[in-house]
Design an enzyme around this catalytic site. Structure first.
Site, PDB file in Angstrom:
ATOM      1  N   CYS A 170      -0.486   3.147  -2.430  1.00 29.33           N
ATOM      2  CA  CYS A 170      -0.519   2.840  -3.869  1.00 29.33           C
ATOM      3  C   CYS A 170      -0.905   1.374  -4.012  1.00 29.33           C
ATOM      4  O   CYS A 170      -0.068   0.524  -4.306  1.00 29.33           O
ATOM      5  CB  CYS A 170       0.830   3.107  -4.521  1.00 29.33           C
ATOM      6  SG  CYS A 170       1.539   4.735  -4.124  1.00 29.33           S
ATOM      7  N   GLY A 174      -3.477  -4.984  -5.663  1.00 30.67           N
ATOM      8  CA  GLY A 174      -4.113  -5.393  -4.423  1.00 30.67           C
ATOM      9  C   GLY A 174      -3.559  -6.599  -3.706  1.00 30.67           C
ATOM     10  O   GLY A 174      -4.061  -6.953  -2.635  1.00 30.67           O
ATOM     11  N   CYS A 305       9.638  -2.258  -7.061  1.00 33.50           N
ATOM     12  CA  CYS A 305      10.061  -3.429  -7.823  1.00 33.50           C
ATOM     13  C   CYS A 305      11.123  -2.997  -8.829  1.00 33.50           C
ATOM     14  O   CYS A 305      11.107  -3.398  -9.990  1.00 33.50           O
ATOM     15  CB  CYS A 305       8.884  -4.122  -8.503  1.00 33.50           C
ATOM     16  SG  CYS A 305       7.788  -3.032  -9.423  1.00 33.50           S
TER      17      CYS A 305
END
Length: 665
Positions: A170, A174, A305
């Site tokens: 995923c 980047g 996160c």
């Protein structure tokens, strides 16, 4: 804050209320459900809660890391520490002392730094403004990557080496993928491994390309697939087909994102328990798919996160429950010393969408795997080996990381249900004449593509256009000339020729009917003037590789004084150079692309290898404007402004060599 919406439109988050006399209203950084949920979990001690919450409500500091090989990175670090850091201590702005930058103590070799300053200070304070300019130039040149501090942790724990096959499931936007690529190239300009960066969203896949192109790696492949059903990758060796199992996999999965509330203000408004409950299955599917594609002895990092255990420890526990002793959690407590962290938890509370407390026995439509493990399972799972990073620990975002190693595998692990393959299309056979005789090229049709997508078509090394380049630039046989491709429907080298690593060529050719390729390859040759001996120039992107393979008179030794002339003059004439030896060589060489090699006097600094256009009476350094400014500052300490251009010189020569302007990179 959002812009004003039309009166008839539905009001969206952040939109201004037109009944408020045209004044902007500040978003309230509070969420009762979020506070109730995490207070009940007791992950944060009651005495620390107010500090934790206040930290979550404040702006996230700017963090960056210095990239490149050791010599290169140390040179950039030295400039920052000697020319900028001393000037940023005891800076006063509007009556307050501004915190100086600090290094992240857990990041290797002091290469990551944090600036806890507002945009206002950076814009208005002269010294911070200079540092910002330095960071912008080095970022543009690929020497610095701006990245949130906690986002740097997962790639570090993967321990990527140059020979590894790496999958980022995923990948968008980047920043972690860039870190993986940098690790792959850390000790070699030509690693044998590769990084495949995947994202399920086509638009985000193209954004990913924009972020990663600056790394100029022929070992990168960007693809577009649902990570839950990532296809098996087929390769062919000596006529035998097999499937790739990866050495390293990163599963940084979609999550509810409450660890990002310092930069994503939507979280304060939108957070609810249903977010984690709804994503739990998707997260588990991505993790277990990654484990199936991982080789024995390989390492996988699962991260989010989010601080929600339903998205973290519950997902990890379910994987351990299903895989048994074939996988294990790695104890990373001795890794990244200086990183303040908490251990993973084995007990938590589960609330439904209405904030009602649930149990396994009274769970309604909540999946059983969302609940804590049994006492016996907890003793075996070792969830305390997971890593939790809270926002208030070291002024960062929040993050969760778990590191897996695979102890065993069966054929069933590697072979799983796949999306149905497209029916293969007929092949296109093409005959091409070369100096060595006719060559037959067979090109298979790929998966159906959007109109704007370009194909990947490999061309043989004996193609007449390529043979011109090999001869003109003296490319040795150690460079693998069989990995060149074009991205146009004709399959002919007309404008740009790319190169990829040998392993990625195998993957692209073997999976045209099962994978959606978005990006691969760095520009190797670009078409230039047709009235010269070689109508192709070597593109700057490929110079880190090609500089090791060019044995030609077109590589010229150059002094730093001559380099300064090239950097400060747009089209310096031969008379502008004081180096007679250099001028003599330039006059002898035919018009076209050449390269200057600059040996630095300091053994701790990296030598330079740069492209130059050699004309009949003048020369032109073929690097981008920002790279020119970066080199001027790094090599000669010359500061430039954002809008400053090279000083125009020798207008007559510029007019005479007018065609050369299109060769500026």
């Amino acid at each position: 804050m959002a812009r004003r919406k039309g009166n008839n439109r539905k009001k969206t988050f952040g939109a201004r209320d037109d009944r408020n006399n045209g004044e902007w209203t500040e978003i309230k950084k509070d969420n009762e459900k979020w506070e109730t949920y995490y207070k009940a979990q007791k992950f944060i001690p009651e005495k620390d809660w107010d500090f934790f919450k206040k930290t979550c409500q404040t702006q996230l500091p700017l963090t960056f890391r210095i990239t490149g090989n050791r010599k290169h990175a140390n040179e950039i670090l030295d400039i920052f520490k000697t020319k900028h850091l001393p000037q940023l201590g005891n800076v006063e702005f509007e009556g307050e002392i501004i915190k100086p930058p600090v290094n992240l103590p857990w990041y290797p070799d002091n290469l990551a730094w944090q600036l806890d300053v507002s945009k206002t200070v950076i814009r208005k304070n002269e010294q911070f403004s200079k540092t910002q300019r330095f960071l912008v130039l080095e970022t543009s040149a690929g020497n610095i990557s701006r990245q949130e501090a906690v986002s740097m942790i997962p790639p570090l724990l993967l321990d990527v080496e140059p020979h590894h096959k790496v999958l980022d499931t995923c990948a968008a936007p980047g920043s972690k993928t860039a870190q993986l690529i940098e690790s792959l190239h850390s000790t070699s300009d030509e690693p044998t491994g590769f990084v495949i960066a995947n994202d399920a969203d086509a638009r985000r896949s193209h954004m990913l390309v924009h972020q990663l192109k600056r790394l100029n790696s022929p070992n990168l492949l960007v693809v577009n697939h649902d990570a839950q059903f990532f296809p098996r990758i087929q390769i062919e060796n000596n006529g035998k087909k097999s499937f790739v199992l990866f050495d390293r996999i990163l599963c940084d999965v979609p999550c509810s994102g409450d660890g990002t509330m310092r930069k994503n203000i939507n979280v304060w408004k939108d957070w609810n328990t249903q977010g984690g409950l709804g994503l739990h299955t998707v997260q588990y599917n991505i993790l277990t798919r990654g484990l199936k594609l991982l080789k024995k002895g390989g390492r996988l990092v699962y991260s989010t996160c989010s601080l929600n255990p339903v998205e973290n420890e519950a997902v990890v526990a379910q994987a351990l429950r299903q895989w048994g002793d074939k996988i294990k959690l790695v104890d990373c407590s001795d890794r990244l010393p200086g990183l303040i962290r908490e251990k993973g938890v084995s007990d938590w509370l589960v609330y439904d969408r209405n904030m009602d407390l649930k149990t396994k026995e009274n769970r309604g439509d909540i999946k059983e795997s969302c609940f804590p493990p049994t006492k016996e399972e907890a003793e075996n799972f070792h969830l305390d080996r997971c890593i939790r990073v809270y926002q208030h620990f070291q002024n960062t975002g929040g993050f969760f990381i778990a590191v897996f190693e695979k102890n065993g595998e069966t054929q069933k692990d590697a072979v799983v249900d796949e999306p149905p393959k497209e029916e293969p299309n007929s092949a296109i056979v093409k005959k091409m004449k070369t100096d060595s005789g006719d060559v037959v090229v067979t090109k298979k049709e790929k998966l159906p593509r959007d109109a704007n997508e370009e194909p990947f078509i490999f061309i043989p090394s004996v193609h007449p256009e390529l043979e011109k380049c090999w001869k003109f630039y003296g490319v040795d046989d150690k460079f693998d000339k069989n990995n060149c491709l074009v991205r146009n429907a004709t399959g002919d080298p007309t404008r740009v020729v790319y190169t990829v690593s040998k392993s990625l060529k195998n993957i692209i050719e073997s999976n045209e009917d099962r994978m959606k390729f978005i990006y691969a390859g760095v520009k190797l040759f670009v078409a230039q003037r047709s009235d010269i001996e070689c109508p192709w120039r070597v593109q700057s992107e490929s110079i880190p590789i090609m500089k090791h393979h060019m044995n030609s008179a077109r590589v010229v030794e150059c002094t730093e004084d001559a380099l300064k002339v090239l950097l400060t003059h747009a089209f310096p004439t031969f008379d502008d150079f004081k180096d007679e030896s250099l001028v003599s060589k330039l006059k002898e060489l035919k018009t076209g692309c050449i390269f200057v090699s600059i040996k630095r006097n300091d053994p701790l600094k990296e030598d330079l290898f740069l492209p130059v256009w050699n004309g009949s009476k003048c020369a032109n350094l073929m690097v981008a404007k920002d790279d020119t400014h970066e080199l001027l500052y790094r090599i000669f300490g010359i500061e430039t402004t954002r809008n400053e251009q090279k000083k125009p010189q020798q207008q007559d020569e510029k007019k005479e060599e007018g065609k050369m302007t299109e060769n500026k990179i």
